[in-house]
Design an enzyme around this catalytic site. Structure first.
Site, PDB file in Angstrom:
ATOM      1  N   ASN A 156       0.817  -1.228   0.000  1.00 34.25           N
ATOM      2  CA  ASN A 156       0.000   0.000   0.000  1.00 34.25           C
ATOM      3  C   ASN A 156       0.850   1.276   0.000  1.00 34.25           C
ATOM      4  O   ASN A 156       0.392   2.335   0.422  1.00 34.25           O
ATOM      5  CB  ASN A 156      -0.988  -0.012   1.175  1.00 34.25           C
ATOM      6  CG  ASN A 156      -0.295  -0.263   2.508  1.00 34.25           C
ATOM      7  OD1 ASN A 156       0.926  -0.134   2.609  1.00 34.25           O
ATOM      8  ND2 ASN A 156      -1.058  -0.612   3.520  1.00 34.25           N
ATOM      9  N   ARG A 294       3.032   6.413  12.082  1.00 36.95           N
ATOM     10  CA  ARG A 294       2.364   5.861  13.266  1.00 36.95           C
ATOM     11  C   ARG A 294       2.167   6.977  14.282  1.00 36.95           C
ATOM     12  O   ARG A 294       3.048   7.819  14.486  1.00 36.95           O
ATOM     13  CB  ARG A 294       3.184   4.735  13.914  1.00 36.95           C
ATOM     14  CG  ARG A 294       3.128   3.398  13.191  1.00 36.95           C
ATOM     15  CD  ARG A 294       1.717   2.792  13.145  1.00 36.95           C
ATOM     16  NE  ARG A 294       1.670   1.563  12.382  1.00 36.95           N
ATOM     17  CZ  ARG A 294       1.281   1.464  11.104  1.00 36.95           C
ATOM     18  NH1 ARG A 294       0.881   2.537  10.440  1.00 36.95           N
ATOM     19  NH2 ARG A 294       1.257   0.288  10.490  1.00 36.95           N
ATOM     20  N   GLN A 323      -5.391   2.709  18.445  1.00 43.94           N
ATOM     21  CA  GLN A 323      -6.448   2.735  17.429  1.00 43.94           C
ATOM     22  C   GLN A 323      -7.475   1.653  17.719  1.00 43.94           C
ATOM     23  O   GLN A 323      -7.067   0.550  18.059  1.00 43.94           O
ATOM     24  CB  GLN A 323      -5.839   2.535  16.032  1.00 43.94           C
ATOM     25  CG  GLN A 323      -5.056   3.752  15.590  1.00 43.94           C
ATOM     26  CD  GLN A 323      -4.636   3.721  14.126  1.00 43.94           C
ATOM     27  OE1 GLN A 323      -4.099   4.679  13.638  1.00 43.94           O
ATOM     28  NE2 GLN A 323      -4.859   2.636  13.424  1.00 43.94           N
ATOM     29  N   HIS A 342      -7.515   6.261  10.154  1.00 42.10           N
ATOM     30  CA  HIS A 342      -6.450   5.532   9.465  1.00 42.10           C
ATOM     31  C   HIS A 342      -7.001   4.750   8.261  1.00 42.10           C
ATOM     32  O   HIS A 342      -7.513   3.651   8.400  1.00 42.10           O
ATOM     33  CB  HIS A 342      -5.806   4.561  10.473  1.00 42.10           C
ATOM     34  CG  HIS A 342      -4.539   3.946   9.990  1.00 42.10           C
ATOM     35  ND1 HIS A 342      -3.753   3.177  10.794  1.00 42.10           N
ATOM     36  CD2 HIS A 342      -3.909   3.976   8.790  1.00 42.10           C
ATOM     37  CE1 HIS A 342      -2.691   2.759  10.118  1.00 42.10           C
ATOM     38  NE2 HIS A 342      -2.778   3.237   8.887  1.00 42.10           N
TER      39      HIS A 342
HETATM   40  P1  NAI Z   1      10.197   0.685   4.459  1.00 44.34           P
HETATM   41  O1  NAI Z   1      10.681  -0.439   5.289  1.00 44.34           O
HETATM   42  O2  NAI Z   1      10.256   0.568   2.985  1.00 44.34           O
HETATM   43  O3  NAI Z   1      10.995   2.004   4.857  1.00 44.34           O
HETATM   44  C1  NAI Z   1      11.229   2.376   6.169  1.00 44.34           C
HETATM   45  C2  NAI Z   1      12.412   3.314   6.193  1.00 44.34           C
HETATM   46  O4  NAI Z   1      12.543   3.843   7.505  1.00 44.34           O
HETATM   47  C3  NAI Z   1      13.730   2.627   5.845  1.00 44.34           C
HETATM   48  O5  NAI Z   1      14.369   3.317   4.822  1.00 44.34           O
HETATM   49  C4  NAI Z   1      14.512   2.692   7.163  1.00 44.34           C
HETATM   50  O6  NAI Z   1      15.896   2.818   6.972  1.00 44.34           O
HETATM   51  C5  NAI Z   1      13.915   3.927   7.794  1.00 44.34           C
HETATM   52  N1  NAI Z   1      14.104   3.973   9.237  1.00 44.34           N
HETATM   53  C6  NAI Z   1      13.761   3.056  10.173  1.00 44.34           C
HETATM   54  N2  NAI Z   1      14.122   3.461  11.390  1.00 44.34           N
HETATM   55  C7  NAI Z   1      14.707   4.655  11.238  1.00 44.34           C
HETATM   56  C8  NAI Z   1      15.302   5.568  12.138  1.00 44.34           C
HETATM   57  N3  NAI Z   1      15.368   5.323  13.451  1.00 44.34           N
HETATM   58  N4  NAI Z   1      15.816   6.703  11.630  1.00 44.34           N
HETATM   59  C9  NAI Z   1      15.776   6.930  10.297  1.00 44.34           C
HETATM   60  N5  NAI Z   1      15.225   6.116   9.405  1.00 44.34           N
HETATM   61  C10 NAI Z   1      14.696   4.987   9.863  1.00 44.34           C
HETATM   62  O7  NAI Z   1       8.715   0.990   4.956  1.00 44.34           O
HETATM   63  P2  NAI Z   1       7.562   1.762   4.185  1.00 44.34           P
HETATM   64  O8  NAI Z   1       6.822   0.835   3.327  1.00 44.34           O
HETATM   65  O9  NAI Z   1       8.127   2.994   3.592  1.00 44.34           O
HETATM   66  O10 NAI Z   1       6.606   2.127   5.414  1.00 44.34           O
HETATM   67  C11 NAI Z   1       7.056   2.957   6.465  1.00 44.34           C
HETATM   68  C12 NAI Z   1       6.035   2.994   7.572  1.00 44.34           C
HETATM   69  O11 NAI Z   1       4.869   3.671   7.138  1.00 44.34           O
HETATM   70  C13 NAI Z   1       5.522   1.618   8.025  1.00 44.34           C
HETATM   71  O12 NAI Z   1       6.412   0.979   8.897  1.00 44.34           O
HETATM   72  C14 NAI Z   1       4.227   1.987   8.669  1.00 44.34           C
HETATM   73  O13 NAI Z   1       4.429   2.341  10.024  1.00 44.34           O
HETATM   74  C15 NAI Z   1       3.760   3.204   7.885  1.00 44.34           C
HETATM   75  N6  NAI Z   1       2.653   2.873   6.974  1.00 44.34           N
HETATM   76  C16 NAI Z   1       1.449   3.506   7.153  1.00 44.34           C
HETATM   77  C17 NAI Z   1       0.372   3.171   6.371  1.00 44.34           C
HETATM   78  C18 NAI Z   1      -0.942   3.869   6.521  1.00 44.34           C
HETATM   79  O14 NAI Z   1      -1.953   3.355   6.073  1.00 44.34           O
HETATM   80  N7  NAI Z   1      -0.986   5.043   7.113  1.00 44.34           N
HETATM   81  C19 NAI Z   1       0.452   2.099   5.365  1.00 44.34           C
HETATM   82  C20 NAI Z   1       1.794   1.593   5.180  1.00 44.34           C
HETATM   83  C21 NAI Z   1       2.826   1.938   6.000  1.00 44.34           C
END
Ligand code: NAI
Length: 401
Positions: A156, A294, A323, A342
């Site tokens: 997504n 989040r 949530q 959400h």
């Molecule tokens: P991803 O795994 O592709 O990217 C996450 C990025 O965050 C990575 O590049 C990682 O290096 C970085 N990261 C992690 N911890 C970090 C830190 N302490 N400092 C700096 N960078 C850090 O994940 P994606 O697909 O981009 O999703 C990210 C988040 O978005 C998910 O974990 C989820 O919480 C949220 N999300 C929300 C949705 C919604 O419906 N609102 C749907 C999908 C995801």
């Protein structure tokens, strides 16, 4: 080490209970009714989940799993318990956890698997997120118990990136007050123009440039803005050059330069309350914050103070903690916000993708086949996704709130 006794990819035998925790189709109706009441199209409200079979993420349609089980003759191998009832000691979740081998949950209606629940779920082997983001599972406890945590990575990410751009525009162009004027029969242009701006030439930064953060940057490029990002890992030089994006080695440096900040990192102990009073105070006065990652990445009350004191011009996002958000959650009533419940990652397009991913994960598990690497968050007793750290982001949540 007890973990070495956990068979890695043994195919399952006997009937396994799969607990599926989803939002209700009828919750959507309630929401529709409130909106439709005003335009008196009451009868069309209907039961969204029953009417629209493509809302796969709700209880009524159960990710298409009942049909899939039937078509694949899996009735003797999988017993499905599908529910939205996740709160309280007598909830279906609490009653089913002791027998569940698999728990499928989704960030939009999370089944918080904290310490207490993981203790209770003695048979749990696999926790699947129908979507992206596995912070509702205590990853530390999952590691200790040898529970595999998997999500449908990428399913997504476009849906969320589009939502981020939409909410950014809603804030910067002052859309919500303008829309309210139309509904209320008003016409006061100066009142709206007072806080309406263009995106062009603004400095916009993303905290994390993973799948979503990168897509946000790509979508913003044609707006002729100055792009910034911070991440634990640097993007390829060629991508940085193509996007003309400036890298920051820490969040502090990024927020000091940006007019708009968007948060796109997962929630884990390093990012929990990353935007606390101190970090928010470093943001430029009059800047905007958009968070679809989040809710707990932001300190709830520090944000309210920053909006009320006019330090921040506006806030948008679609994530809350816990949530569903309580009726009196202060973000609902604070000034100058453009929040949504959400749903950014659960568009109809996204639902088709994450429902297919859930089936793929279940099928692999049943047949003892390895999972796609990019789907795995915890495997064989350790955190294998480098986007997460081992730890517990469910702390402070009783699981029953
Ligand atoms: P991803 O795994 O592709 O990217 C996450 C990025 O965050 C990575 O590049 C990682 O290096 C970085 N990261 C992690 N911890 C970090 C830190 N302490 N400092 C700096 N960078 C850090 O994940 P994606 O697909 O981009 O999703 C990210 C988040 O978005 C998910 O974990 C989820 O919480 C949220 N999300 C929300 C949705 C919604 O419906 N609102 C749907 C999908 C995801």
């Amino acid at each position: 080490n007890p973990l070495t006794r956990i068979p890695r990819y043994a195919s399952t035998s006997g009937q396994q209970t799969v607990l599926v925790v989803l939002y209700e189709g009828s919750m959507l109706i309630l929401y529709c009714l409130i909106i439709l009441k005003r335009s008196s199209v009451f009868s069309k409200g209907g039961d969204a989940g029953k009417r629209n079979k493509n809302i796969l993420g709700c209880v009524e349609n159960a990710l298409g799993l009942p049909k899939w089980i039937k078509e694949n003759n899996l009735e003797n191998r999988l017993k499905l318990v599908v529910t939205s009832d996740k709160q309280g000691e007598n909830s279906v979740v609490e009653k089913t956890l002791p027998e569940a081998s698999v728990v499928i949950s989704q960030p939009f209606w999370p089944c918080y698997l904290d310490n207490k629940r993981i203790d209770k779920a003695k048979n749990l082997k696999l926790a699947i997120t129908a979507g992206v983001g596995s912070d509702h599972v205590n990853l530390e406890a999952a590691c200790k118990r040898g529970i595999t945590v998997a999500e449908v990575s990428g399913s997504n990410v476009v849906s969320v990136a589009e939502h981020v751009v939409m909410q950014m525009l809603a804030l910067v162009r002052n859309f919500i007050p303008a829309y309210k004027q139309v509904i209320n029969g008003e016409w006061d242009i100066a009142q709206i123009a007072d806080k309406a701006r263009d995106l062009e030439n603004k400095h916009i930064g993303t905290v994390a440039a993973g799948r979503i953060g990168l897509r946000v940057l790509q979508r913003l490029k044609p707006f002729n803005v100055h792009l910034h990002y911070y991440d634990k890992f640097r993007l390829d030089k060629s991508i940085e050059k193509d996007l003309n994006v400036k890298y920051h080695s820490n969040v502090e440096s990024l927020v000091k330069e940006c007019d708009i900040v968007t948060i796109n990192c997962p929630l884990h102990p390093e990012t929990e309350h990353m935007f606390n009073k101190k970090m928010i105070s470093l943001m430029k006065k009059g800047s905007y914050l958009v968070n679809t990652a989040r809710g707990k990445i932001i300190d709830r009350d520090a944000l309210v103070d920053a909006i009320k004191s006019n330090h921040l011009e506006g806030y948008a996002g679609d994530v809350w903690y816990p949530q569903p958000a309580s009726k009196d959650h202060p973000w609902r009533s604070m000034p100058r916000h453009a929040m949504t419940p959400h749903y950014s990652g659960t568009t109809l397009d996204a639902q088709a993708r994450y429902a297919a991913g859930v089936k793929e994960i279940l099928e692999n598990w049943l047949n003892g086949r390895p999972q796609r690497e990019e789907y795995l968050i915890v495997d064989k007793g350790r955190v294998v996704s480098n986007a997460y750290t081992e730890g517990d982001a469910t702390k402070g949540h009783s699981g029953n709130k």
